[in-house]
Design a protein around this motif. Structure first.
Motif, PDB file in Angstrom:
ATOM      1  N   PHE A  17      14.994   3.545  -4.019  1.00 26.28           N
ATOM      2  CA  PHE A  17      16.329   3.297  -3.454  1.00 26.28           C
ATOM      3  C   PHE A  17      16.774   1.891  -3.780  1.00 26.28           C
ATOM      4  O   PHE A  17      16.075   0.931  -3.546  1.00 26.28           O
ATOM      5  CB  PHE A  17      16.406   3.559  -1.944  1.00 26.28           C
ATOM      6  CG  PHE A  17      15.414   2.796  -1.130  1.00 26.28           C
ATOM      7  CD1 PHE A  17      14.136   3.296  -0.932  1.00 26.28           C
ATOM      8  CD2 PHE A  17      15.747   1.572  -0.547  1.00 26.28           C
ATOM      9  CE1 PHE A  17      13.202   2.595  -0.189  1.00 26.28           C
ATOM     10  CE2 PHE A  17      14.820   0.862   0.212  1.00 26.28           C
ATOM     11  CZ  PHE A  17      13.542   1.382   0.385  1.00 26.28           C
TER      12      PHE A  17
ATOM     13  N   ILE B 264      -0.306  -5.568  -5.961  1.00 24.64           N
ATOM     14  CA  ILE B 264      -0.549  -4.698  -4.807  1.00 24.64           C
ATOM     15  C   ILE B 264       0.723  -3.895  -4.531  1.00 24.64           C
ATOM     16  O   ILE B 264       1.749  -4.458  -4.150  1.00 24.64           O
ATOM     17  CB  ILE B 264      -0.903  -5.537  -3.567  1.00 24.64           C
ATOM     18  CG1 ILE B 264      -2.227  -6.262  -3.784  1.00 24.64           C
ATOM     19  CG2 ILE B 264      -0.942  -4.670  -2.319  1.00 24.64           C
ATOM     20  CD1 ILE B 264      -3.452  -5.385  -3.756  1.00 24.64           C
TER      21      ILE B 264
ATOM     22  N   GLY C  89       0.575  -0.861  -2.622  1.00 27.58           N
ATOM     23  CA  GLY C  89       0.450  -0.283  -1.285  1.00 27.58           C
ATOM     24  C   GLY C  89       0.705   1.206  -1.291  1.00 27.58           C
ATOM     25  O   GLY C  89       1.211   1.777  -2.260  1.00 27.58           O
ATOM     26  N   LYS C  90       0.356   1.812  -0.177  1.00 26.85           N
ATOM     27  CA  LYS C  90       0.409   3.274  -0.031  1.00 26.85           C
ATOM     28  C   LYS C  90       1.782   3.852  -0.368  1.00 26.85           C
ATOM     29  O   LYS C  90       1.885   4.900  -0.969  1.00 26.85           O
ATOM     30  CB  LYS C  90       0.041   3.605   1.415  1.00 26.85           C
ATOM     31  CG  LYS C  90       0.085   5.053   1.785  1.00 26.85           C
ATOM     32  CD  LYS C  90      -0.489   5.262   3.179  1.00 26.85           C
ATOM     33  CE  LYS C  90      -0.130   6.656   3.696  1.00 26.85           C
ATOM     34  NZ  LYS C  90      -0.556   7.737   2.813  1.00 26.85           N
ATOM     35  N   ASN C  91       2.842   3.175   0.025  1.00 25.21           N
ATOM     36  CA  ASN C  91       4.187   3.730  -0.154  1.00 25.21           C
ATOM     37  C   ASN C  91       5.071   2.889  -1.070  1.00 25.21           C
ATOM     38  O   ASN C  91       6.290   2.882  -0.937  1.00 25.21           O
ATOM     39  CB  ASN C  91       4.848   3.924   1.214  1.00 25.21           C
ATOM     40  CG  ASN C  91       4.167   5.006   2.028  1.00 25.21           C
ATOM     41  OD1 ASN C  91       3.995   6.133   1.552  1.00 25.21           O
ATOM     42  ND2 ASN C  91       3.733   4.675   3.235  1.00 25.21           N
TER      43      ASN C  91
ATOM     44  N   THR D 242       5.676  -0.168  -1.251  1.00 24.50           N
ATOM     45  CA  THR D 242       6.432  -1.282  -0.666  1.00 24.50           C
ATOM     46  C   THR D 242       5.548  -2.520  -0.489  1.00 24.50           C
ATOM     47  O   THR D 242       5.928  -3.446   0.243  1.00 24.50           O
ATOM     48  CB  THR D 242       7.014  -0.898   0.707  1.00 24.50           C
ATOM     49  OG1 THR D 242       5.923  -0.502   1.540  1.00 24.50           O
ATOM     50  CG2 THR D 242       8.016   0.219   0.592  1.00 24.50           C
ATOM     51  N   GLY D 243       4.394  -2.544  -1.115  1.00 24.88           N
ATOM     52  CA  GLY D 243       3.513  -3.719  -1.017  1.00 24.88           C
ATOM     53  C   GLY D 243       4.235  -4.974  -1.484  1.00 24.88           C
ATOM     54  O   GLY D 243       5.127  -4.918  -2.332  1.00 24.88           O
ATOM     55  N   GLY D 244       3.868  -6.105  -0.924  1.00 20.65           N
ATOM     56  CA  GLY D 244       4.451  -7.372  -1.344  1.00 20.65           C
ATOM     57  C   GLY D 244       5.804  -7.675  -0.737  1.00 20.65           C
ATOM     58  O   GLY D 244       6.455  -8.637  -1.146  1.00 20.65           O
ATOM     59  N   GLU D 245       6.227  -6.918   0.254  1.00 24.71           N
ATOM     60  CA  GLU D 245       7.552  -7.176   0.858  1.00 24.71           C
ATOM     61  C   GLU D 245       7.428  -8.302   1.891  1.00 24.71           C
ATOM     62  O   GLU D 245       7.665  -8.121   3.096  1.00 24.71           O
ATOM     63  CB  GLU D 245       8.131  -5.904   1.470  1.00 24.71           C
ATOM     64  CG  GLU D 245       8.616  -4.907   0.428  1.00 24.71           C
ATOM     65  CD  GLU D 245       9.915  -5.333  -0.270  1.00 24.71           C
ATOM     66  OE1 GLU D 245      10.481  -6.389   0.086  1.00 24.71           O
ATOM     67  OE2 GLU D 245      10.344  -4.595  -1.187  1.00 24.71           O
ATOM     68  N   LEU D 246       7.087  -9.482   1.408  1.00 24.46           N
ATOM     69  CA  LEU D 246       6.807 -10.603   2.309  1.00 24.46           C
ATOM     70  C   LEU D 246       8.059 -11.101   3.031  1.00 24.46           C
ATOM     71  O   LEU D 246       7.966 -11.719   4.087  1.00 24.46           O
ATOM     72  CB  LEU D 246       6.163 -11.751   1.524  1.00 24.46           C
ATOM     73  CG  LEU D 246       4.871 -11.381   0.779  1.00 24.46           C
ATOM     74  CD1 LEU D 246       4.343 -12.586   0.014  1.00 24.46           C
ATOM     75  CD2 LEU D 246       3.817 -10.843   1.729  1.00 24.46           C
TER      76      LEU D 246
ATOM     77  N   HIS E 215      10.001  -9.229   4.474  1.00 24.50           N
ATOM     78  CA  HIS E 215      10.178  -8.340   5.624  1.00 24.50           C
ATOM     79  C   HIS E 215       8.935  -8.296   6.493  1.00 24.50           C
ATOM     80  O   HIS E 215       8.644  -7.292   7.136  1.00 24.50           O
ATOM     81  CB  HIS E 215      10.636  -6.960   5.160  1.00 24.50           C
ATOM     82  CG  HIS E 215      11.984  -7.023   4.511  1.00 24.50           C
ATOM     83  ND1 HIS E 215      13.141  -7.115   5.239  1.00 24.50           N
ATOM     84  CD2 HIS E 215      12.345  -7.126   3.211  1.00 24.50           C
ATOM     85  CE1 HIS E 215      14.174  -7.233   4.406  1.00 24.50           C
ATOM     86  NE2 HIS E 215      13.717  -7.246   3.168  1.00 24.50           N
TER      87      HIS E 215
ATOM     88  N   ASN F 281       3.642  -4.148   5.519  1.00 20.41           N
ATOM     89  CA  ASN F 281       4.703  -4.562   4.605  1.00 20.41           C
ATOM     90  C   ASN F 281       4.161  -5.486   3.511  1.00 20.41           C
ATOM     91  O   ASN F 281       4.717  -5.537   2.406  1.00 20.41           O
ATOM     92  CB  ASN F 281       5.828  -5.262   5.375  1.00 20.41           C
ATOM     93  CG  ASN F 281       6.487  -4.344   6.399  1.00 20.41           C
ATOM     94  OD1 ASN F 281       6.318  -3.131   6.352  1.00 20.41           O
ATOM     95  ND2 ASN F 281       7.230  -4.917   7.322  1.00 20.41           N
ATOM     96  N   SER F 282       3.083  -6.200   3.810  1.00 22.14           N
ATOM     97  CA  SER F 282       2.516  -7.129   2.835  1.00 22.14           C
ATOM     98  C   SER F 282       1.665  -6.435   1.790  1.00 22.14           C
ATOM     99  O   SER F 282       1.765  -6.744   0.604  1.00 22.14           O
ATOM    100  CB  SER F 282       1.650  -8.188   3.541  1.00 22.14           C
ATOM    101  OG  SER F 282       2.430  -8.972   4.411  1.00 22.14           O
ATOM    102  N   ILE F 283       0.781  -5.510   2.228  1.00 19.33           N
ATOM    103  CA  ILE F 283      -0.142  -4.920   1.254  1.00 19.33           C
ATOM    104  C   ILE F 283      -0.253  -3.400   1.328  1.00 19.33           C
ATOM    105  O   ILE F 283      -0.938  -2.798   0.498  1.00 19.33           O
ATOM    106  CB  ILE F 283      -1.558  -5.533   1.347  1.00 19.33           C
ATOM    107  CG1 ILE F 283      -2.188  -5.244   2.708  1.00 19.33           C
ATOM    108  CG2 ILE F 283      -1.533  -7.044   1.054  1.00 19.33           C
ATOM    109  CD1 ILE F 283      -3.699  -5.488   2.706  1.00 19.33           C
ATOM    110  N   GLY F 284       0.388  -2.779   2.323  1.00 21.20           N
ATOM    111  CA  GLY F 284       0.415  -1.321   2.363  1.00 21.20           C
ATOM    112  C   GLY F 284      -0.936  -0.630   2.348  1.00 21.20           C
ATOM    113  O   GLY F 284      -1.253   0.106   1.417  1.00 21.20           O
TER     114      GLY F 284
ATOM    115  N   ASP G 103      -4.014   2.115   3.412  1.00 20.29           N
ATOM    116  CA  ASP G 103      -3.977   3.562   3.641  1.00 20.29           C
ATOM    117  C   ASP G 103      -4.029   3.890   5.125  1.00 20.29           C
ATOM    118  O   ASP G 103      -3.569   4.952   5.550  1.00 20.29           O
ATOM    119  CB  ASP G 103      -5.166   4.228   2.943  1.00 20.29           C
ATOM    120  CG  ASP G 103      -5.156   3.991   1.450  1.00 20.29           C
ATOM    121  OD1 ASP G 103      -4.061   4.048   0.853  1.00 20.29           O
ATOM    122  OD2 ASP G 103      -6.235   3.737   0.866  1.00 20.29           O
TER     123      ASP G 103
END
Lengths: 327, 327
Positions: free
Chosen positions: A91, A159, A161-163, A165-169, A171, B261-264, B266
């Motif tokens: 998105f 990184i 992440g599972k979905n 969105t990893g690294g969204e620092l 947020h 949000n940082s590393i996601g 499991d």
């Protein structure tokens, strides 16, 4: 310093932003051989954007005299979380994309293999490989502009992440139940330290009559307060601008400490428009705040460094990312 | 469900806490064959503690009839950051240790190889391998008791970070410039949601005359409010205890969202004394808060689960950790 060879063949990296396309063709050491800038024209729809990307790639190949067989691969950064398996942009409000299969469509268009990732992840990868993070294995990146993007690399790998969105620092929450963020949550770093947050706080203060040089600099247009305007006011000693920007930097320092206490990177890199304009002024405040929020020795000898690649970080990271899988 | 074989030989795991030593001898599948509990007697000094650890290891070997050659390795968890290269415990206020070479000393004592790590990292590894995190590759763990410990595993490996303080999720800041934490910083999760923080808030409310069942349950001894007392008061509908514990759970949910949000990861696993006592009541609040603080789809289908191994998590993780390098 002679850079080491990164790729077996030249690579192409593309940074697709909300409004523009920035494309680089780089040699085996990551030096730019050719560049192309054009408008994205997102309002014409996804396929039109991809046509323009293809045209920008033609551009840089023509400039450098390279043919498709000379190129190791194409990397693309998009302002969206990306499903890596399919190369789908999940998105992107700015482009109006939702589940847009950008990799498949662009590969069909180009007849070349393409590797797609989130733009800020790739900016972090660019700094990691060719910028302020050279020689490290673990890095966290903050890119502070209109919003705040982030990226995390552990043991040389982005990184996701599972979905995805990893690294969204930007947020992560540093102020429980704090100001509303554009993402719908409260108290995110982006809601206290991005240019959107800074603009909101400046407008509120100005409408309460706090004196500021911005009254002259902006000529009543307070909706778009650019980093260059903030820089001028800050350097001219404007107390309001200093108060609000220093507070933003303080909050960024808290988020820097948080990722450090959580995973202990080798370096934290901070870039984006606000820090390109005012990094010399704001980085010391970020460091002071982080110092007060590190857990014990967590931040010992860990640099908090300004990004070095400026606008080229994402395109360079995209080229590096493409090479990691394709070449 | 038959567990899969983890080790080629039985392993020993030791959990050294501030006041006690808990030692397990486990078979190749991680089933406990023998256990030993004794006081740590930390006030007698580090070498005395190590003698007692050696004695607890003798204990479990005698119980199970195993000799040193039957054992794959010894793992030890200590309440301190650990320099992994040397196996040195960097600082443990509770044990009075600073730069104590626990691995070298214990190996000399035991004539066996020992692998040492931070206790909460090993608790997270225990849950990852044998508990609530079985079958995942990436996990974050929160252990809420007197303080709040944390652990992070990425791609199957414990994250230690540059200065051996990785995974200190209790010392991430969720409330900028918030309450003072025992670590010296402000606004850490531990300063708003640990039993120390909860006790502080209860005492303040009680001294302001807010009515609570604790007045009867504690018989004027408000300095040590155990999880069992909190559980009784919460379940009996005490409004003050509910208000303060629910707020703590809300803050834990924010920290869960932050690491997500940082590393996601499991899965996020939450354990420790407070959640062993009141997990059924508090986990739904943690989940609700996290839901409001995840960035976009970051938390989609990601379980926030109660820890499963209780007091055995650290010793089991220590056994697993030892096997990963030694056997």
């Amino acid at each position: 310093m002679a850079k080491k060879k990164l790729f077996s063949r030249p690579m192409i990296g593309v940074d697709l932003g909300a409004t523009k396309i920035y494309t680089l063709l780089v040699d085996e050491r990551g030096n730019a051989l050719a560049e192309s800038k054009m408008n994205a024209c997102g309002e014409q729809g996804g396929d039109a954007v991809l046509k323009r990307i293809a045209s920008s790639i033609d551009n840089v190949m023509t400039q450098s005299g390279a043919g498709k067989k000379d190129i190791g691969g194409v990397g693309l950064g998009v302002p969206s979380p990306v499903d890596l398996k399919t190369g789908t942009a999940l998105f992107s409000p700015n482009l109006g994309w939702r589940n847009f299969p950008v990799k498949a469509r662009l590969e069909k268009q180009l007849k070349m293999r393409v590797r797609v990732d989130n733009d800020v992840n790739l900016g972090t990868l660019g700094e990691f490989t060719l910028g302020a993070g050279r020689g490290t294995r673990n890095i966290a990146g903050f890119f502070v502009g209109t919003g705040i993007g982030g990226g995390v690399i552990v043991d040389g790998k982005i990184i996701h992440g599972k979905n995805n969105t990893g690294g969204e620092l930007g947020h992560t929450i540093i102020l429980a139940d704090g100001p509303l963020c554009g993402c719908g949550n409260r108290g995110c770093l982006e809601a206290t330290a991005s240019r959107i947050a800074i603009t909101r706080d400046l407008q509120a203060a100005m409408s309460n009559g706090i004196p500021t040089l911005l009254n002259n600099l902006l000529a009543h247009d307070t909706d778009r307060i650019k980093s260059s305007i903030l820089k001028k006011a800050y350097k001219d000693g404007d107390e309001l601008v200093r108060a609000i920007l220093d507070r933003a930097a303080w909050h960024i320092g808290i988020a820097v400490a948080n990722i450090t206490n959580s995973i202990g990177p080798d370096i934290v890199v901070i870039g984006g428009g606000l820090f390109e304009a005012l990094g010399q002024q704001l980085i010391p405040i970020v460091r002071r705040s982080a110092m007060l929020h590190f857990f014990g020795p967590a931040g010992k000898d860990m640099p908090i460094a300004l990004a070095e690649l400026g606008d080229a970080a994402v395109a360079l990271g995209a080229a590096v990312n493409a090479a990691a899988r394709i070449s």
